[in-house]
Design an enzyme around this catalytic site. Sequence first.
Site, PDB file in Angstrom:
ATOM      1  N   GLY A   1       2.547   1.826  10.804  1.00 10.19           N
ATOM      2  CA  GLY A   1       3.472   3.195  10.878  1.00 10.19           C
ATOM      3  C   GLY A   1       4.376   3.172  11.944  1.00 10.19           C
TER       4      GLY A   1
ATOM      5  N   GLU B   1      -5.393  -5.191  10.713  1.00 12.71           N
ATOM      6  CA  GLU B   1      -4.434  -4.184  11.000  1.00 12.71           C
ATOM      7  C   GLU B   1      -4.610  -3.230  12.046  1.00 12.71           C
ATOM      8  OE1 GLU B   1      -2.575  -2.998   6.782  1.00 12.71           O
ATOM      9  OE2 GLU B   1      -4.284  -1.790   6.992  1.00 12.71           O
TER      10      GLU B   1
ATOM     11  N   ASN C   1       0.778  -1.198  -0.080  1.00 11.91           N
ATOM     12  CA  ASN C   1      -0.129   0.048  -0.017  1.00 11.91           C
ATOM     13  C   ASN C   1       1.043   1.121  -0.047  1.00 11.91           C
ATOM     14  OD1 ASN C   1      -1.747   2.022   0.567  1.00 11.91           O
ATOM     15  ND2 ASN C   1      -2.330   1.279   2.660  1.00 11.91           N
TER      16      ASN C   1
ATOM     17  N   SER D   1       3.554  -2.512  10.446  1.00 14.56           N
ATOM     18  CA  SER D   1       4.965  -2.564  10.631  1.00 14.56           C
ATOM     19  C   SER D   1       5.680  -3.944  10.259  1.00 14.56           C
ATOM     20  CB  SER D   1       5.206  -2.223  12.042  1.00 14.56           C
ATOM     21  OG  SER D   1       4.927  -1.038  12.360  1.00 14.56           O
TER      22      SER D   1
ATOM     23  N   LYS E   1       0.046   4.315  -0.170  1.00 12.52           N
ATOM     24  CA  LYS E   1      -0.427   5.430   0.157  1.00 12.52           C
ATOM     25  C   LYS E   1      -0.249   6.617  -0.521  1.00 12.52           C
ATOM     26  CE  LYS E   1       0.175   3.422   4.828  1.00 12.52           C
ATOM     27  NZ  LYS E   1       0.219   3.586   6.036  1.00 12.52           N
TER      28      LYS E   1
HETATM   29  C1  PEP Z   1      -0.711   0.032   6.052  1.00 11.47           C
HETATM   30  O1  PEP Z   1      -1.096   1.271   6.006  1.00 11.47           O
HETATM   31  O2  PEP Z   1      -1.669  -0.624   5.409  1.00 11.47           O
HETATM   32  C2  PEP Z   1       0.472  -0.361   6.928  1.00 11.47           C
HETATM   33  C3  PEP Z   1       0.380  -1.796   7.123  1.00 11.47           C
HETATM   34  O3  PEP Z   1       1.477   0.384   7.123  1.00 11.47           O
HETATM   35  P1  PEP Z   1       2.895  -0.048   7.584  1.00 11.47           P
HETATM   36  O4  PEP Z   1       3.368  -1.386   6.996  1.00 11.47           O
HETATM   37  O5  PEP Z   1       3.624   1.104   7.383  1.00 11.47           O
HETATM   38  O6  PEP Z   1       2.684  -0.054   9.067  1.00 11.47           O
END
Ligand code: PEP
Length: 257
Positions: free
Chosen positions: A174, A168, A10, A214, A12
């Site tokens: 993040g 999630e 993703n 993460s 973003k």
């Molecule tokens: C996300 O936003 O879907 C995500 C999992 O972000 P990160 O891997 O940076 O924690």
Amino acid sequence: MTRRPYIVGNWKMHGTRAMLSEARAIDRAAQRHMKVEVAIAPPYTLIHAIHREAEQIAVGAQDCHQADGGAHTGDVSAAMIADAGAKFVILGHSERRQMHGESDALVRAKAESALAAGLRIIMCCGESAETRESGKAVAFVKRQLKASLPPADAMPADVAERLTIAYEPIWAIGTGTAATTDDIAEMHGVIRALLVDLFGPEQGAEVRILYGGSVKPDNAAAIFAVPDVGGALVGGASLTADSFMGIALAASEPFEN
Ligand code: PEP
């Protein structure tokens, strides 16, 4: 597990055309890891360019509008992203729910629209730190997911092909701190039971449940060893081919979920 692990990036709101070289590198690497299904969800502006060049990876969107078209300035419909080459759409991401006030009912309407446009959907769910600390994470996620998913009679017959869940926890996104494997195991087990309840033992058992929050190359193998983890939704670590494919590599080692 019987299905290929699914590793989805993703991006973003990151990426201009300069990032196309990274998408190419991911695509080339994915051709060497055919045991893993690799996909990326870039910003809308890069969907078509990546779709045109990619030989192995699928490209998707990070959101869509629930309507087919009309006076919705700045919005993009499911049919439009499918036309641009998207094969899937991420829906109900916590950043959409929190920053754009998306309710479960709205997320569900988007899911129905995306399925009608022929897209696969990745439905996100996950609790806040406060909800986890109050001991209500399981009840929250069950309720959120049930309210965000279209009912079984509105789903296509091949539910397991068209639907993926991403668990999630918001506090893990993040932050550099992934959920523990015990917490992931508990929540994925709960989600699996809910899917079986909603869609029956055959389809419900086959829907892939991704963990997101993460995930990095160095913690991926431990997460993929957790029962009912069918892959990962990856934010920050999907922005370079090196780290993203490090995660895909960990998924290509035999894992039996
Ligand atoms: C996300 O936003 O879907 C995500 C999992 O972000 P990160 O891997 O940076 O924690």
